[in-house]
Scaffold this active site. Sequence first.
Site, PDB file in Angstrom:
ATOM      1  N   TYR A 178      42.242  36.543  49.857  1.00 47.87           N
ATOM      2  CA  TYR A 178      42.215  35.847  48.564  1.00 47.87           C
ATOM      3  C   TYR A 178      42.286  34.337  48.775  1.00 47.87           C
ATOM      4  CZ  TYR A 178      43.516  34.863  43.681  1.00 47.87           C
ATOM      5  OH  TYR A 178      43.571  34.387  42.392  1.00 47.87           O
ATOM      6  N   GLU A 202      41.980  32.338  51.537  1.00 51.40           N
ATOM      7  CA  GLU A 202      40.887  31.719  52.295  1.00 51.40           C
ATOM      8  C   GLU A 202      39.554  31.958  51.606  1.00 51.40           C
ATOM      9  OE1 GLU A 202      41.552  29.526  54.258  1.00 51.40           O
ATOM     10  OE2 GLU A 202      42.860  30.046  55.919  1.00 51.40           O
ATOM     11  N   ARG A 229      51.269  42.180  38.801  1.00 53.90           N
ATOM     12  CA  ARG A 229      51.819  40.826  38.821  1.00 53.90           C
ATOM     13  C   ARG A 229      53.190  40.819  38.153  1.00 53.90           C
ATOM     14  NH1 ARG A 229      46.453  37.541  37.180  1.00 53.90           N
ATOM     15  NH2 ARG A 229      45.722  39.604  36.584  1.00 53.90           N
ATOM     16  N   VAL A 279      54.938  39.171  35.799  1.00 56.50           N
ATOM     17  CA  VAL A 279      55.288  39.164  34.371  1.00 56.50           C
ATOM     18  C   VAL A 279      55.040  40.538  33.752  1.00 56.50           C
ATOM     19  CG1 VAL A 279      54.771  38.165  32.120  1.00 56.50           C
ATOM     20  CG2 VAL A 279      54.893  36.682  34.129  1.00 56.50           C
ATOM     21  N   SER A 280      53.864  41.112  34.013  1.00 53.64           N
ATOM     22  CA  SER A 280      53.576  42.431  33.425  1.00 53.64           C
ATOM     23  C   SER A 280      54.501  43.491  34.024  1.00 53.64           C
ATOM     24  CB  SER A 280      52.097  42.792  33.600  1.00 53.64           C
ATOM     25  OG  SER A 280      51.660  42.498  34.899  1.00 53.64           O
ATOM     26  N   ASN A 281      54.762  43.420  35.323  1.00 53.21           N
ATOM     27  CA  ASN A 281      55.694  44.390  35.931  1.00 53.21           C
ATOM     28  C   ASN A 281      57.049  44.363  35.235  1.00 53.21           C
ATOM     29  OD1 ASN A 281      53.941  45.321  37.847  1.00 53.21           O
ATOM     30  ND2 ASN A 281      55.161  44.695  39.624  1.00 53.21           N
ATOM     31  N   GLY A 302      64.879  36.650  44.951  1.00 54.16           N
ATOM     32  CA  GLY A 302      64.532  36.182  43.604  1.00 54.16           C
ATOM     33  C   GLY A 302      64.683  34.682  43.425  1.00 54.16           C
ATOM     34  N   GLN A 336      57.724  28.411  46.608  1.00 53.09           N
ATOM     35  CA  GLN A 336      57.803  27.564  45.413  1.00 53.09           C
ATOM     36  C   GLN A 336      56.400  27.211  44.952  1.00 53.09           C
ATOM     37  OE1 GLN A 336      59.879  23.987  46.543  1.00 53.09           O
ATOM     38  NE2 GLN A 336      58.430  23.471  48.149  1.00 53.09           N
ATOM     39  N   ARG A 337      56.292  26.995  43.644  1.00 47.72           N
ATOM     40  CA  ARG A 337      54.977  26.611  43.133  1.00 47.72           C
ATOM     41  C   ARG A 337      55.119  25.950  41.760  1.00 47.72           C
ATOM     42  NH1 ARG A 337      51.366  31.429  42.973  1.00 47.72           N
ATOM     43  NH2 ARG A 337      51.023  31.387  45.191  1.00 47.72           N
TER      44      ARG A 337
HETATM   45  P1  NAD Z   1      41.687  40.254  36.558  1.00 43.27           P
HETATM   46  O1  NAD Z   1      41.862  41.082  37.777  1.00 43.27           O
HETATM   47  O2  NAD Z   1      42.262  40.753  35.267  1.00 43.27           O
HETATM   48  O3  NAD Z   1      40.154  39.963  36.289  1.00 43.27           O
HETATM   49  C1  NAD Z   1      39.181  39.862  37.296  1.00 43.27           C
HETATM   50  C2  NAD Z   1      37.903  40.492  36.783  1.00 43.27           C
HETATM   51  O4  NAD Z   1      36.874  40.350  37.781  1.00 43.27           O
HETATM   52  C3  NAD Z   1      38.053  41.982  36.513  1.00 43.27           C
HETATM   53  O5  NAD Z   1      37.475  42.304  35.277  1.00 43.27           O
HETATM   54  C4  NAD Z   1      37.290  42.630  37.670  1.00 43.27           C
HETATM   55  O6  NAD Z   1      36.796  43.916  37.362  1.00 43.27           O
HETATM   56  C5  NAD Z   1      36.200  41.599  37.918  1.00 43.27           C
HETATM   57  N1  NAD Z   1      35.606  41.646  39.255  1.00 43.27           N
HETATM   58  C6  NAD Z   1      36.257  41.709  40.447  1.00 43.27           C
HETATM   59  N2  NAD Z   1      35.378  41.710  41.457  1.00 43.27           N
HETATM   60  C7  NAD Z   1      34.138  41.640  40.902  1.00 43.27           C
HETATM   61  C8  NAD Z   1      32.816  41.619  41.431  1.00 43.27           C
HETATM   62  N3  NAD Z   1      32.583  41.659  42.739  1.00 43.27           N
HETATM   63  N4  NAD Z   1      31.769  41.562  40.559  1.00 43.27           N
HETATM   64  C9  NAD Z   1      31.974  41.528  39.215  1.00 43.27           C
HETATM   65  N5  NAD Z   1      33.212  41.548  38.660  1.00 43.27           N
HETATM   66  C10 NAD Z   1      34.286  41.606  39.506  1.00 43.27           C
HETATM   67  O7  NAD Z   1      42.267  38.802  36.906  1.00 43.27           O
HETATM   68  P2  NAD Z   1      42.457  37.512  35.988  1.00 43.27           P
HETATM   69  O8  NAD Z   1      43.890  37.196  35.942  1.00 43.27           O
HETATM   70  O9  NAD Z   1      41.703  37.650  34.728  1.00 43.27           O
HETATM   71  O10 NAD Z   1      41.773  36.402  36.910  1.00 43.27           O
HETATM   72  C11 NAD Z   1      40.487  35.877  36.636  1.00 43.27           C
HETATM   73  C12 NAD Z   1      40.140  34.804  37.649  1.00 43.27           C
HETATM   74  O11 NAD Z   1      41.087  33.746  37.584  1.00 43.27           O
HETATM   75  C13 NAD Z   1      40.121  35.297  39.096  1.00 43.27           C
HETATM   76  O12 NAD Z   1      39.060  34.680  39.774  1.00 43.27           O
HETATM   77  C14 NAD Z   1      41.441  34.812  39.646  1.00 43.27           C
HETATM   78  O13 NAD Z   1      41.387  34.602  41.022  1.00 43.27           O
HETATM   79  C15 NAD Z   1      41.626  33.516  38.869  1.00 43.27           C
HETATM   80  N6  NAD Z   1      43.060  33.173  38.786  1.00 43.27           N
HETATM   81  C16 NAD Z   1      43.882  33.832  37.917  1.00 43.27           C
HETATM   82  C17 NAD Z   1      45.227  33.516  37.896  1.00 43.27           C
HETATM   83  C18 NAD Z   1      46.179  34.181  36.933  1.00 43.27           C
HETATM   84  O14 NAD Z   1      47.374  33.922  37.033  1.00 43.27           O
HETATM   85  N7  NAD Z   1      45.750  35.016  36.014  1.00 43.27           N
HETATM   86  C19 NAD Z   1      45.741  32.537  38.759  1.00 43.27           C
HETATM   87  C20 NAD Z   1      44.871  31.912  39.643  1.00 43.27           C
HETATM   88  C21 NAD Z   1      43.526  32.226  39.634  1.00 43.27           C
HETATM   89  N1  UDP Z   2      57.344  39.667  42.295  1.00 48.85           N
HETATM   90  C1  UDP Z   2      58.541  40.347  42.118  1.00 48.85           C
HETATM   91  N2  UDP Z   2      58.488  41.602  41.581  1.00 48.85           N
HETATM   92  C2  UDP Z   2      57.327  42.200  41.207  1.00 48.85           C
HETATM   93  C3  UDP Z   2      56.117  41.483  41.382  1.00 48.85           C
HETATM   94  C4  UDP Z   2      56.167  40.218  41.946  1.00 48.85           C
HETATM   95  O1  UDP Z   2      59.620  39.844  42.425  1.00 48.85           O
HETATM   96  O2  UDP Z   2      57.383  43.333  40.718  1.00 48.85           O
HETATM   97  C5  UDP Z   2      57.403  38.289  42.852  1.00 48.85           C
HETATM   98  C6  UDP Z   2      56.463  38.041  44.017  1.00 48.85           C
HETATM   99  O3  UDP Z   2      57.071  38.399  45.231  1.00 48.85           O
HETATM  100  C7  UDP Z   2      56.205  36.560  43.885  1.00 48.85           C
HETATM  101  C8  UDP Z   2      56.287  36.290  42.391  1.00 48.85           C
HETATM  102  O4  UDP Z   2      57.002  37.398  41.831  1.00 48.85           O
HETATM  103  O5  UDP Z   2      57.237  35.834  44.518  1.00 48.85           O
HETATM  104  C9  UDP Z   2      54.929  36.178  41.714  1.00 48.85           C
HETATM  105  O6  UDP Z   2      54.180  37.311  42.092  1.00 48.85           O
HETATM  106  P1  UDP Z   2      52.748  37.651  41.490  1.00 48.85           P
HETATM  107  O7  UDP Z   2      52.253  38.856  42.208  1.00 48.85           O
HETATM  108  O8  UDP Z   2      52.812  37.716  40.012  1.00 48.85           O
HETATM  109  O9  UDP Z   2      51.841  36.375  41.816  1.00 48.85           O
HETATM  110  P2  UDP Z   2      51.679  35.396  43.082  1.00 48.85           P
HETATM  111  O10 UDP Z   2      52.061  34.080  42.556  1.00 48.85           O
HETATM  112  O11 UDP Z   2      52.589  35.835  44.205  1.00 48.85           O
HETATM  113  O12 UDP Z   2      50.253  35.521  43.447  1.00 48.85           O
END
Ligand code: NAD
Ligand code: UDP
Length: 330
Positions: free
Chosen positions: A148, A150, A189, A191-193, A210, A279-280
Amino acid sequence: MRRKNKRIMVTGGAGFLGSHLCERLLEQNKEVLCIDNFYTGHKQNVIHLMDHPGFELIRHDITFPLYVEIDEIYNLACPASPIQYQRDPVQTTKTNVHGAINMLGLAKRTGAKILQASTSEVYGDPMIHPQPEAYWGNVNPIGLRSCYDEGKRCAETIFFDYHRQHGVPVKVMRIFNTYGPRMHPNDGRVVSNFIVQALQGKKITVFGNGNQTRSFCYVDDLIGGMMRLMNTNDTITGPINIGNPGEFTIRQLAELVLEITGSRSTVEYLPLPQDDPMQRRPDISQAKRLLDWQPTIQLREGLERTVAYFDRLLDDQPTSVPMKSALLVD
Ligand code: NAD
Ligand code: UDP
Ligand code: UDP
């Protein structure tokens, strides 16, 4: 010849962020072509848009070429949750790299403007805090998250090379952790978890102690920033951080979710996954200056809205459906 209404393609349009973006673009009378292979996305996420005259959905994997006529591309296709992108890491790299090349080839041929959904993961486990765009990051090239991290870094490289070499108008947006309604309950992820666990009275799974931090942006704010970036003039390429600078430990997040849901779940501490950043937090001064954008929805309010969504969802569908079988149910 240009159409009256812009035709906009959203790859990954049936995912969490993509479905919100499609909705917002349709509200602005754009024509939307949603492309998705349903790896983590679902038809259910856009089912309410299917009757809209401006909306079209195509099942397609962007690692294969695609020939369509469009004016703008939002390239969001890629699983974003660590457990989802690590399920098929080779496909994750292909989506990030081959997918980006195909979408850039399409942009080059059609003259379309293209926005890349990049990520705060390009900073890896950052040594500089908060993270400005000028920071080059601290990334393991061979670890479990590398497909992811790289992959997204290489996508940024190829975006800027198509821009310099072929004059393609590009926009690179570095998204920090974003949450909200329509995340899949088994997405994995944090929040949903935590929300699903709290609502179901299950243990809240905190990884590590944590004390690691994240900065959480509500989806509506994020999509606003994304559309603003796309609509800037061609001299603004990014990369630009978009996120909410409010920084919380994962333990604080667990406490807030427990308080909002009123759940009596207890916290369970599990091992920290490999290369989990400590951290982020985004430095969003560029987004403020160039886009006049900043988030408006703070964590408590965003979590309340997200909890309300999952509450309704779990009422309708009380047993938790695994991600893969949920895909097959479509
Ligand atoms: P998500 O997993 O809900 O959505 C990704 C979508 O891409 C899905 O519908 C999946 O089926 C589709 N997909 C995956 N591979 C595909 C392929 N090869 N061809 C066509 N469709 C494909 O994730 P999201 O949270 O909606 O993220 C969307 C974008 O934003 C991603 O590129 C992700 O890396 C980026 N992003 C999201 C977050 C976040 O916190 N939500 C943070 C950083 C970057
Ligand atoms: N995390 C957690 N419990 C979970 C899922 C994730 O403690 O059930 C932690 C995870 O180790 C990370 C942070 O929550 O430190 C955010 O994780 P997430 O997978 O949402 O996104 P990331 O920022 O790591 O890509
Ligand atoms: N491509 C695509 N749709 C298009 C134009 C190109 O999917 O409308 C793909 C094409 O298959 C190629 C990639 O994008 O693999 C890069 O295209 P480019 O023209 O930059 O490179 P080339 O075809 O010369 O390798």
